[in-house]
Design a protein around this motif. Structure first.
Motif, PDB file in Angstrom:
ATOM      1  N   LEU A 171     -18.660  45.429 -19.533  1.00  0.00           N
ATOM      2  CA  LEU A 171     -19.814  44.528 -19.585  1.00  0.00           C
ATOM      3  C   LEU A 171     -20.094  44.163 -21.032  1.00  0.00           C
ATOM      4  O   LEU A 171     -20.173  45.050 -21.904  1.00  0.00           O
ATOM      5  CB  LEU A 171     -21.034  45.199 -18.955  1.00  0.00           C
ATOM      6  CG  LEU A 171     -20.802  45.841 -17.576  1.00  0.00           C
ATOM      7  CD1 LEU A 171     -22.091  46.478 -17.069  1.00  0.00           C
ATOM      8  CD2 LEU A 171     -20.259  44.819 -16.591  1.00  0.00           C
ATOM      9  N   GLN A 172     -20.241  42.865 -21.315  1.00  0.00           N
ATOM     10  CA  GLN A 172     -20.388  42.405 -22.696  1.00  0.00           C
ATOM     11  C   GLN A 172     -21.558  43.059 -23.411  1.00  0.00           C
ATOM     12  O   GLN A 172     -21.474  43.365 -24.602  1.00  0.00           O
ATOM     13  CB  GLN A 172     -20.549  40.885 -22.718  1.00  0.00           C
ATOM     14  CG  GLN A 172     -19.287  40.115 -22.388  1.00  0.00           C
ATOM     15  CD  GLN A 172     -19.461  38.628 -22.583  1.00  0.00           C
ATOM     16  OE1 GLN A 172     -20.510  38.158 -22.993  1.00  0.00           O
ATOM     17  NE2 GLN A 172     -18.422  37.862 -22.271  1.00  0.00           N
ATOM     18  N   LEU A 173     -22.648  43.254 -22.716  1.00  0.00           N
ATOM     19  CA  LEU A 173     -23.837  43.826 -23.357  1.00  0.00           C
ATOM     20  C   LEU A 173     -23.599  45.244 -23.847  1.00  0.00           C
ATOM     21  O   LEU A 173     -24.257  45.702 -24.790  1.00  0.00           O
ATOM     22  CB  LEU A 173     -25.015  43.791 -22.379  1.00  0.00           C
ATOM     23  CG  LEU A 173     -26.376  44.237 -22.923  1.00  0.00           C
ATOM     24  CD1 LEU A 173     -26.812  43.351 -24.096  1.00  0.00           C
ATOM     25  CD2 LEU A 173     -27.436  44.202 -21.831  1.00  0.00           C
ATOM     26  N   GLY A 184     -30.467  35.803 -18.145  1.00  0.00           N
ATOM     27  CA  GLY A 184     -31.838  36.284 -18.095  1.00  0.00           C
ATOM     28  C   GLY A 184     -32.300  37.048 -19.322  1.00  0.00           C
ATOM     29  O   GLY A 184     -33.433  37.536 -19.358  1.00  0.00           O
ATOM     30  N   GLU A 185     -31.444  37.158 -20.350  1.00  0.00           N
ATOM     31  CA  GLU A 185     -31.851  37.920 -21.535  1.00  0.00           C
ATOM     32  C   GLU A 185     -33.115  37.342 -22.172  1.00  0.00           C
ATOM     33  O   GLU A 185     -34.040  38.068 -22.553  1.00  0.00           O
ATOM     34  CB  GLU A 185     -30.729  37.935 -22.582  1.00  0.00           C
ATOM     35  CG  GLU A 185     -29.395  38.428 -22.078  1.00  0.00           C
ATOM     36  CD  GLU A 185     -28.500  37.289 -21.631  1.00  0.00           C
ATOM     37  OE1 GLU A 185     -29.047  36.225 -21.267  1.00  0.00           O
ATOM     38  OE2 GLU A 185     -27.263  37.455 -21.634  1.00  0.00           O
ATOM     39  N   GLN A 186     -33.131  35.996 -22.299  1.00  0.00           N
ATOM     40  CA  GLN A 186     -34.249  35.348 -22.977  1.00  0.00           C
ATOM     41  C   GLN A 186     -35.559  35.569 -22.229  1.00  0.00           C
ATOM     42  O   GLN A 186     -36.607  35.785 -22.842  1.00  0.00           O
ATOM     43  CB  GLN A 186     -33.982  33.840 -23.097  1.00  0.00           C
ATOM     44  CG  GLN A 186     -34.950  33.099 -24.002  1.00  0.00           C
ATOM     45  CD  GLN A 186     -34.807  33.486 -25.458  1.00  0.00           C
ATOM     46  OE1 GLN A 186     -33.706  33.469 -26.001  1.00  0.00           O
ATOM     47  NE2 GLN A 186     -35.904  33.868 -26.080  1.00  0.00           N
ATOM     48  N   SER A 187     -35.513  35.534 -20.897  1.00  0.00           N
ATOM     49  CA  SER A 187     -36.744  35.720 -20.135  1.00  0.00           C
ATOM     50  C   SER A 187     -37.286  37.130 -20.313  1.00  0.00           C
ATOM     51  O   SER A 187     -38.497  37.344 -20.361  1.00  0.00           O
ATOM     52  CB  SER A 187     -36.501  35.424 -18.649  1.00  0.00           C
ATOM     53  OG  SER A 187     -35.592  36.350 -18.094  1.00  0.00           O
ATOM     54  N   VAL A 188     -36.393  38.105 -20.435  1.00  0.00           N
ATOM     55  CA  VAL A 188     -36.842  39.481 -20.664  1.00  0.00           C
ATOM     56  C   VAL A 188     -37.471  39.626 -22.041  1.00  0.00           C
ATOM     57  O   VAL A 188     -38.544  40.217 -22.201  1.00  0.00           O
ATOM     58  CB  VAL A 188     -35.663  40.465 -20.497  1.00  0.00           C
ATOM     59  CG1 VAL A 188     -36.067  41.867 -20.955  1.00  0.00           C
ATOM     60  CG2 VAL A 188     -35.198  40.494 -19.054  1.00  0.00           C
ATOM     61  N   LEU A 201     -26.971  36.419 -27.896  1.00  0.00           N
ATOM     62  CA  LEU A 201     -27.968  35.374 -28.097  1.00  0.00           C
ATOM     63  C   LEU A 201     -27.528  34.397 -29.178  1.00  0.00           C
ATOM     64  O   LEU A 201     -27.761  33.188 -29.071  1.00  0.00           O
ATOM     65  CB  LEU A 201     -29.316  35.993 -28.459  1.00  0.00           C
ATOM     66  CG  LEU A 201     -29.997  36.784 -27.335  1.00  0.00           C
ATOM     67  CD1 LEU A 201     -31.279  37.432 -27.843  1.00  0.00           C
ATOM     68  CD2 LEU A 201     -30.303  35.886 -26.140  1.00  0.00           C
ATOM     69  N   SER A 202     -26.871  34.902 -30.224  1.00  0.00           N
ATOM     70  CA  SER A 202     -26.366  34.022 -31.284  1.00  0.00           C
ATOM     71  C   SER A 202     -25.327  33.063 -30.723  1.00  0.00           C
ATOM     72  O   SER A 202     -25.326  31.866 -31.042  1.00  0.00           O
ATOM     73  CB  SER A 202     -25.759  34.861 -32.411  1.00  0.00           C
ATOM     74  OG  SER A 202     -25.181  34.036 -33.392  1.00  0.00           O
ATOM     75  N   PHE A 203     -24.445  33.568 -29.867  1.00  0.00           N
ATOM     76  CA  PHE A 203     -23.439  32.708 -29.238  1.00  0.00           C
ATOM     77  C   PHE A 203     -24.110  31.645 -28.383  1.00  0.00           C
ATOM     78  O   PHE A 203     -23.721  30.474 -28.414  1.00  0.00           O
ATOM     79  CB  PHE A 203     -22.502  33.557 -28.389  1.00  0.00           C
ATOM     80  CG  PHE A 203     -21.533  32.745 -27.581  1.00  0.00           C
ATOM     81  CD1 PHE A 203     -20.392  32.213 -28.163  1.00  0.00           C
ATOM     82  CD2 PHE A 203     -21.760  32.492 -26.233  1.00  0.00           C
ATOM     83  CE1 PHE A 203     -19.499  31.456 -27.427  1.00  0.00           C
ATOM     84  CE2 PHE A 203     -20.881  31.736 -25.487  1.00  0.00           C
ATOM     85  CZ  PHE A 203     -19.742  31.214 -26.085  1.00  0.00           C
TER      86      PHE A 203
END
Length: 317
Positions: free
Chosen positions: A17-19, A83-87, A131-133
């Motif tokens: 998983l990338q994260l 969904g990262e941004q919403s969190v 997020l940068s990508f």
């Protein structure tokens, strides 16, 4: 969306998983162990997409369309997340998320995401990288859209037949040219051009020949102007030359040159006889103190009318 189990009881590996790339920490696996796995059948939308949750795709593929609905659809593949941004914002996820095929997702609640970020520098670093990508990809799309928008904007300002600027461009640009002339204290001249007896030409030679005549006349005007001048198709067989920084006497010289070249221009390249040709009547006006763009056009139009009244194929002032 159907709950199928938990991550701890699944065969999936954290390092895929990338994260959690390059993270080999049992505490991370333990923190994710009770996170739910859900199955999303093909064509089904993520029903709780309005909630601030992080979704990691384990199998299948997803289509994600941004909240603005501008047709930019991103494909999400196994190992990627949404969904990262919403969190991070603690805000509703307004993206439309649809399964392109039967898919399985890991659902991480926002408090668990923050626990991982606070406790593991590697997770925080990977999240920043993701997020940068996303930001770079979004900026690239915006630049492409801006260039495409400018391309279509320029197309909307050009006449499709002659390639000259059109009325929309004139309405946008002429007021600015008048303002600039006022600020610079310099002259601004306008030459209004009308092809003589154009209806008769169309009736005699046909509309295809009429289009060729319009293009030939436009070519004469375009070729007879400076790079700083502007050629416009005003409407029908009426055209216009806008001459910045050009006083009345010089504008008259330009109009006379165009009148002669128009008379000599061949509408066709073949040797048909009699050789179809067109002439033009010209009206010249120069911006007066207190005059706006409408007054300038009206003055040039009045001068054009005087040229017609005097016999056409000539210059009116």
């Amino acid at each position: 969306m159907i709950v199928t189990g938990t991550f701890g009881a699944s065969p999936y590996r954290i390092r895929d998983l990338q994260l959690f790339r390059d993270i080999d920490d049992p505490a991370v696996a333990q923190a994710l162990a009770d996170s739910r796995l859900v199955r999303l059948p093909r064509g089904e939308a993520l029903e709780d997409g309005l909630r601030a949750r992080l979704y990691i795709l384990l199998a299948g593929s997803l289509a994600v369309e941004g909240a603005l609905g501008e047709g930019n659809v991103e494909r999400i593949l196994p190992g990627e997340s949404v969904g990262e941004q919403s969190v991070l914002d603690d805000a509703a996820n307004l993206d439309a998320i649809v399964a392109l095929e039967d898919s399985e997702l890991l659902v991480i609640e926002p408090d668990r995401v923050w626990q991982l970020i606070d406790g593991h520098n590697g997770v925080a670093r990977n999240l920043l990288r993701l997020l940068s990508f996303r930001i770079r990809a979004t900026n690239a799309r915006l630049r492409r859209r801006q260039k495409l928008g400018e391309f279509y904007r320029q197309l909307s300002f050009n006449d499709g037949l002659t390639g000259l600027y059109n009325r929309a461009w004139l309405n946008d640009a002429l007021p600015k040219l008048v303002t600039r002339a006022r600020q610079d204290g310099g002259p601004l001249s306008l030459v209004m051009i009308d092809l003589d007896h154009f209806k008769r030409f169309n009736d005699t030679h046909g509309h295809i020949a009429g289009d060729a005549a319009l293009c030939a006349a436009a070519g004469v005007i375009r070729a007879g102007l400076r790079p700083t001048d502007f050629a416009v198709r005003y409407g029908g067989e009426e055209m216009m030359a806008i001459l910045p920084a050009t006083p009345q006497a010089q504008a008259l010289t330009v109009a006379e040159r165009l009148c002669v070249r128009m008379r000599e221009a061949a509408v066709f390249d073949d040797m048909r006889l009699p050789l179809p040709h067109v002439t033009g009547s010209f009206g010249v006006a120069t911006l007066l103190p207190g005059q706006d763009e409408r007054g300038l056009i009206e003055a040039a139009d009045a001068a054009l009318y005087r040229a017609k009244e005097a016999g056409r194929d000539r210059i009116g002032t």
